[in-house]
Design an enzyme around this catalytic site. Structure first.
Site, PDB file in Angstrom:
ATOM      1  N   SER A   1       1.018  -1.311   0.247  1.00  0.00           N
ATOM      2  CA  SER A   1       0.004   0.361  -0.213  1.00  0.00           C
ATOM      3  C   SER A   1       0.711   1.222   0.085  1.00  0.00           C
ATOM      4  O   SER A   1       0.730   2.189  -0.628  1.00  0.00           O
ATOM      5  CB  SER A   1      -1.066  -0.074   0.816  1.00  0.00           C
ATOM      6  OG  SER A   1       0.074  -0.361   2.262  1.00  0.00           O
TER       7      SER A   1
ATOM      8  N   ASP B   1      -0.378   7.096  10.613  1.00  0.00           N
ATOM      9  CA  ASP B   1      -1.374   6.428  10.970  1.00  0.00           C
ATOM     10  C   ASP B   1      -0.156   5.513  11.700  1.00  0.00           C
ATOM     11  O   ASP B   1      -1.096   3.806  12.046  1.00  0.00           O
ATOM     12  CB  ASP B   1      -1.939   5.850  10.207  1.00  0.00           C
ATOM     13  CG  ASP B   1      -2.217   4.711   8.991  1.00  0.00           C
ATOM     14  OD1 ASP B   1      -0.517   4.877   8.815  1.00  0.00           O
ATOM     15  OD2 ASP B   1      -2.858   3.343   8.041  1.00  0.00           O
TER      16      ASP B   1
ATOM     17  N   HIS C   1       1.701   4.389   7.500  1.00  0.00           N
ATOM     18  CA  HIS C   1       1.937   5.263   5.380  1.00  0.00           C
ATOM     19  C   HIS C   1       2.431   6.566   6.185  1.00  0.00           C
ATOM     20  O   HIS C   1       2.300   6.880   7.276  1.00  0.00           O
ATOM     21  CB  HIS C   1       0.441   4.964   5.571  1.00  0.00           C
ATOM     22  CG  HIS C   1      -0.511   3.508   5.402  1.00  0.00           C
ATOM     23  ND1 HIS C   1      -1.181   3.366   6.081  1.00  0.00           N
ATOM     24  CD2 HIS C   1       0.095   2.935   4.171  1.00  0.00           C
ATOM     25  CE1 HIS C   1      -1.579   1.955   5.607  1.00  0.00           C
ATOM     26  NE2 HIS C   1      -0.712   1.890   4.209  1.00  0.00           N
TER      27      HIS C   1
END
Lengths: 234, 234
Positions: B11, B183, B186
Site C-alpha cells: 500500500s 497512522d 503509512h
C-alpha cells in the site's frame, strides 16, 4: 497488460504530476486498473505537436484513452513576446483535427478526450518572470484563449469526441483568476482538481470508470483472511 | 521508447500517487525522460507478491529500474489481528531474494532498488480504524519492522543491489512518528518526500539521473524563437 491512458499536451500536462496535479490524481484514481502515461511538452503548440506525434505514440502501444490538451500556446498573441508560439486559430483547429484523426485512424476504439485551454488572467501574466516583456502588455488574453477554446469544442463536435470546456467551466467560479490559476495560465491545486474531475467525468460517460475497468490482481478486500492463498489460485 | 521505472510494493507504493506522494514526485521529476509505472498492491506481503510477479512483469517490457518495497505486511505479528499477512522473517528474506533474482535473471541490466519497511509508531497503530482490535495491542511493532528492515538490507547486500534503509533513516529525525507517518505505518507528505529523495539518490548513484537520461523530444529551451521548426528537423 494494464490499459494505458496517455496525457498528451503542453506544460499544463507536463506539470500534471506536481503536488495535487491532475495527472497524478488520475494515476492515483486508476492505481489498480490503468497506467497513466505522461506526454506533456512545455511550450508546445499544435504545430509542433503534429511534428512529433509519430515519436510520441508507437503503433504497438494502443492506448485505452488519450487526453489532448493544447491551445494555451497556440493562443499566444502574434504581436507580443510569445509570438513564436502563436498558431492562427484556423490552423490550430486544423492541427487539432489532424491529431484526433491520427489517433482515431491508428486506434479506432481509443477514447480521445479533448480539453480546451484554460482562461487567462491577464493581470497575472504581466508578472511572468520567465520572459522579458518590453511592451508591458500580456502575451496572452482571455478573449484569445476563448476563441481557441471555441475552436477546440468545434473539433470535438466534428470528431464526435468528448471535450472538457475548461475555459468556460473555470470562469463559472468567482475568483477563478487566483483560485484556479497560479500565474494567470498554469493551474493551482484547485485548478488541477477541476481538470481531474472533468476528465474522470468524461471517461465515465464513455464507459471507463473504476466500476467498469477490471483490476488485474486480487484486491485486499477480496482476500480471505482464513485462506489468503486461495485468491492467488493456490 | 521512453524507459520505464516500475514501483513494485504494497500500500505504501499503491498510495504513492496521492497528494505529495513519492511515486508522483518521481513521475514529475522524470517527466520528460522516463515513465513511472505503479505496481502497488495494498496489503500484499512477499509471499503473495511472488505468487503474482509473473503477472506484474511481462518479458517484453524491460524496465530501466524497479523499486521493490515490501516488508511492512510481512512484519505483522503472528498473534495479532494482521496475522494472515504475517510472513516469518526468514521466509521474507528468501522471498525478497527470489523477487530480486526473478528481475535480475530476466533483465540483467535493470536497476533494482530495495526499500526497507518504514518504522512503526505503535501508539498510532492502536487507532487504526480499518480493523477490529480485540486484544488492544498493536498488530505491528517497531522492533519487528526493524528485523525485517535488517533482513531487507542483507538481501540487498547479497544481491549487490542498492537499498534505502527507510527504517533507520526516518528514525534519525525527532518526531518521526507524526512527521513521517500518518497512522503509524503509512506516509505523510514529509515521509513521502524522504522516500522520493532517497530513491532519486540511489538511482543517481547507479547512473540514472536527469543529467544522464536522454530527453526524447526538444525541450522548450532548445527551441530557437527565430526558427522554432528547426528543432523538429524541418
Amino acid at each position: 497488460m494494464r490499459p494505458k491512458i496517455y496525457l498528451f499536451g503542453d506544460s499544463i500536462t507536463e506539470l500534471s504530476f506536481g503536488e495535487g496535479g491532475w495527472g497524478a490524481s488520475l494515476a492515483n484514481h486508476f492505481s489498480r486498473s490503468a497506467d497513466v502515461v505522461l506526454r506533456g511538452y512545455s511550450g508546445y503548440n499544435t504545430r509542433w505537436a503534429l511534428k512529433v506525434i509519430d515519436k510520441v505514440f508507437f503503433p504497438a502501444d494502443e492506448p485505452l484513452a488519450v487526453t489532448v490538451f493544447f491551445g494555451a500556446n497556440d493562443a499566444c498573441l502574434p504581436d507580443r513576446y510569445g509570438a513564436f508560439q502563436h498558431v492562427p486559430v484556423d490552423e490550430y483547429k486544423q492541427n487539432l483535427h489532424s491529431i484526433v484523426c491520427f489517433l482515431k485512424r491508428r486506434w479506432p476504439t481509443t477514447h480521445v478526450v479533448l480539453i480546451t485551454p484554460p482562461p487567462i488572467d491577464e493581470a497575472a501574466r504581466l508578472l511572468n518572470p520567465y520572459a522579458e516583456n518590453k511592451l508591458g502588455l500580456p502575451e496572452r488574453t482571455n478573449e484569445a484563449a476563448g476563441a481557441y477554446a471555441k475552436a477546440c469544442l468545434s473539433v470535438a463536435s466534428e470528431c464526435e469526441a468528448p471535450a472538457v470546456d475548461l475555459w468556460t467551466k473555470m470562469q463559472q467560479f468567482p475568483g477563478w483568476q487566483t483560485a484556479f490559476l497560479s500565474d494567470g495560465l498554469h493551474l493551482t491545486q484547485g485548478g488541477n482538481r477541476i481538470v481531474f474531475e472533468e476528465v474522470i467525468g468524461k471517461l465515465k460517460e464513455d464507459g471507463l470508470s473504476l466500476e467498469t475497468l477490471p483490476v488485474d490482481l486480487p484486491l485486499f478486500t477480496d482476500i480471505d483472511p482464513n485462506d489468503p492463498l486461495k485468491a492467488f489460485g493456490n
